[in-house]
Design a protein around this motif. Sequence first.
Motif, short mmCIF file in Angstrom:
data_model
loop_
_atom_site.label_atom_id
_atom_site.label_comp_id
_atom_site.label_asym_id
_atom_site.label_seq_id
_atom_site.Cartn_x
_atom_site.Cartn_y
_atom_site.Cartn_z
N ASP A 153 56.71 41.90 -68.82
CA ASP A 153 56.32 42.80 -69.85
C ASP A 153 55.74 41.89 -71.07
O ASP A 153 54.54 41.92 -71.69
N ILE A 154 56.48 40.65 -71.36
CA ILE A 154 55.89 39.87 -72.19
C ILE A 154 54.76 38.94 -72.04
O ILE A 154 53.92 38.96 -72.81
N PHE A 155 54.55 38.71 -70.65
CA PHE A 155 53.36 38.14 -70.36
C PHE A 155 52.32 39.02 -70.48
O PHE A 155 51.04 38.64 -70.70
N GLU A 156 52.13 40.26 -69.82
CA GLU A 156 51.32 41.36 -69.90
C GLU A 156 50.85 41.59 -71.11
O GLU A 156 49.70 41.81 -71.61
N TYR A 157 52.02 41.52 -72.28
CA TYR A 157 51.56 41.91 -73.74
C TYR A 157 50.71 40.78 -74.20
O TYR A 157 49.66 41.05 -74.90
N VAL A 158 50.91 39.51 -74.06
CA VAL A 158 50.19 38.15 -74.40
C VAL A 158 48.66 38.27 -74.06
O VAL A 158 47.93 38.04 -74.54
N LEU A 159 48.88 38.42 -72.53
CA LEU A 159 47.40 38.63 -71.92
C LEU A 159 46.55 39.58 -72.61
O LEU A 159 45.31 39.41 -73.01
N GLN A 160 46.98 41.04 -72.93
CA GLN A 160 46.19 41.95 -73.77
C GLN A 160 46.05 41.65 -75.08
O GLN A 160 44.80 41.78 -75.40
N ASN A 161 47.00 41.26 -75.79
CA ASN A 161 46.94 40.82 -77.05
C ASN A 161 46.04 39.78 -77.54
O ASN A 161 45.26 39.64 -78.45
N PRO A 170 44.82 35.66 -66.87
CA PRO A 170 45.77 34.80 -66.36
C PRO A 170 45.34 33.50 -65.44
O PRO A 170 45.81 32.40 -65.58
N GLU A 171 44.19 33.64 -64.74
CA GLU A 171 43.76 32.83 -63.90
C GLU A 171 43.03 31.67 -64.59
O GLU A 171 42.67 30.47 -64.24
#
Length: 58
Positions: A7-15, A20-21
């Motif tokens: 969840d935290i990684f996905e939040y950072v990606l979106q925010n 990620p690549e």
Amino acid sequence: MLKPDADIFEYVLQNAGIRPEETLFIDDAVPNCRTAESLGFHTYTPQPREDWSHLFVN
């Protein structure tokens, strides 16, 4: 949200609007890097007292 939950990684990606690549995640905990890798991040786990400045040389 806490690492290593995805969840935290996905939040950072979106925010942050990053992909990620195109992202290098550096962390001293292997479980955190495993989660990041599963989401497509490039990861690096430095060893204690390691000089990892070589990662930032062009």
